[in-house]
Design a protein around this motif. Structure first.
Motif, short mmCIF file in Angstrom:
data_model
loop_
_atom_site.label_atom_id
_atom_site.label_comp_id
_atom_site.label_asym_id
_atom_site.label_seq_id
_atom_site.Cartn_x
_atom_site.Cartn_y
_atom_site.Cartn_z
N ILE A 8 43.73 -6.12 -0.68
CA ILE A 8 42.95 -5.86 -1.90
C ILE A 8 43.50 -4.65 -2.64
O ILE A 8 43.65 -4.68 -3.87
CB ILE A 8 41.46 -5.69 -1.54
N LEU A 9 43.81 -3.59 -1.92
CA LEU A 9 44.39 -2.40 -2.56
C LEU A 9 45.73 -2.72 -3.22
O LEU A 9 46.04 -2.21 -4.29
CB LEU A 9 44.54 -1.26 -1.55
N THR A 10 46.51 -3.56 -2.59
CA THR A 10 47.79 -3.97 -3.15
C THR A 10 47.59 -4.77 -4.43
O THR A 10 48.28 -4.54 -5.43
CB THR A 10 48.61 -4.77 -2.13
N TYR A 68 47.77 6.99 0.18
CA TYR A 68 48.70 6.90 -0.96
C TYR A 68 47.98 6.27 -2.15
O TYR A 68 48.02 6.79 -3.27
CB TYR A 68 49.92 6.07 -0.55
N PHE A 69 47.33 5.13 -1.91
CA PHE A 69 46.59 4.45 -2.98
C PHE A 69 45.51 5.37 -3.53
O PHE A 69 45.35 5.50 -4.74
CB PHE A 69 45.97 3.16 -2.45
N SER A 70 44.75 5.99 -2.65
CA SER A 70 43.64 6.84 -3.09
C SER A 70 44.12 8.01 -3.94
O SER A 70 43.52 8.31 -4.98
CB SER A 70 42.87 7.37 -1.87
N ALA A 71 45.18 8.67 -3.52
CA ALA A 71 45.68 9.83 -4.27
C ALA A 71 46.13 9.43 -5.67
O ALA A 71 45.75 10.07 -6.66
CB ALA A 71 46.83 10.50 -3.51
N LEU A 72 46.92 8.37 -5.79
CA LEU A 72 47.41 7.98 -7.11
C LEU A 72 46.32 7.36 -7.97
O LEU A 72 46.28 7.58 -9.19
CB LEU A 72 48.60 7.05 -6.99
N SER A 76 45.02 8.93 -11.60
CA SER A 76 44.94 8.13 -12.81
C SER A 76 43.53 8.13 -13.40
O SER A 76 43.34 8.26 -14.61
CB SER A 76 45.39 6.70 -12.53
N ILE A 77 42.54 7.99 -12.55
CA ILE A 77 41.15 8.00 -13.01
C ILE A 77 40.80 9.35 -13.62
O ILE A 77 40.14 9.42 -14.66
CB ILE A 77 40.19 7.64 -11.84
N PHE A 108 46.54 16.04 -6.31
CA PHE A 108 46.20 14.79 -5.63
C PHE A 108 47.30 14.38 -4.65
O PHE A 108 47.00 13.86 -3.57
CB PHE A 108 45.92 13.67 -6.64
N ALA A 109 48.55 14.61 -4.99
CA ALA A 109 49.64 14.29 -4.07
C ALA A 109 49.54 15.15 -2.80
O ALA A 109 49.72 14.66 -1.68
CB ALA A 109 50.99 14.49 -4.75
N ALA A 110 49.24 16.44 -2.98
CA ALA A 110 49.09 17.33 -1.83
C ALA A 110 47.90 16.92 -0.97
O ALA A 110 48.00 16.89 0.27
CB ALA A 110 48.93 18.78 -2.30
N ALA A 111 46.78 16.57 -1.60
CA ALA A 111 45.60 16.14 -0.85
C ALA A 111 45.90 14.87 -0.06
O ALA A 111 45.51 14.75 1.12
CB ALA A 111 44.42 15.92 -1.79
N GLY A 112 46.60 13.92 -0.67
CA GLY A 112 46.97 12.69 0.03
C GLY A 112 47.92 12.95 1.19
O GLY A 112 47.78 12.36 2.26
N THR A 113 48.86 13.84 0.99
CA THR A 113 49.82 14.19 2.04
C THR A 113 49.13 14.87 3.21
O THR A 113 49.38 14.54 4.37
CB THR A 113 50.93 15.09 1.48
#
Length: 130
Positions: A8-10, A68-72, A76-77, A108-113
């Motif tokens: 679904i995420l894809t 990865y999905f959540s951060a990007l 965007s949101i 967001f990239a740092a939080a995801g990492t």
């Protein structure tokens, strides 16, 4: 269930990538620069998830893709909310030297990492206990 969630995420990432404004125009926060690679990496991680047989690796692929999905998506949101709620969004987001869009992306990239690193550490600890 995790395979379905990842699928679904894809699908959502591909739909995001195919959003007309992100493909055909030089959209404000780099639609071509984020949308297409974002979708391709999600497709790749979904294929990897299906192909991997080792449960620990499968778990890592799932959580890596999820964060990865959540951060990007959250990046965007956030940018979309700023654009829709601020009449002077260009100055706020993109005008140099004070543009903050790169700072928002890096946060967001740092939080995801960090989330991915912590989850991988937890998975490794669980494996060591067993």
């Amino acid at each position: 269930m995790k395979g379905l969630t990842l699928s679904i995420l894809t699908i959502l990432s591909v739909l995001y990538c195919l959003r007309f404004g992100y493909i055909w125009t030089a959209y404000g926060h780099g639609g071509q620069m984020i949308g297409i690679p974002f979708a391709l990496l999600m497709v790749g991680m979904t294929i990897r998830y299906v192909a991997v047989k080792d449960e620990r690796r499968k778990e890592k692929v799932f959580y890596g893709a999820l964060f990865y999905f959540s951060a990007l998506a959250l990046f965007s949101i956030t940018v979309e909310i700023i654009i829709s709620s601020n009449s002077n969004y260009f100055e706020l987001l993109y005008a140099e030297p004070g543009g903050i869009v790169n700072k928002i992306f890096m946060a967001f990239a740092a939080a995801g990492t960090i989330a991915t690193f912590l989850k991988f550490r937890q998975i490794n600890k669980q494996e060591a206990v067993q």
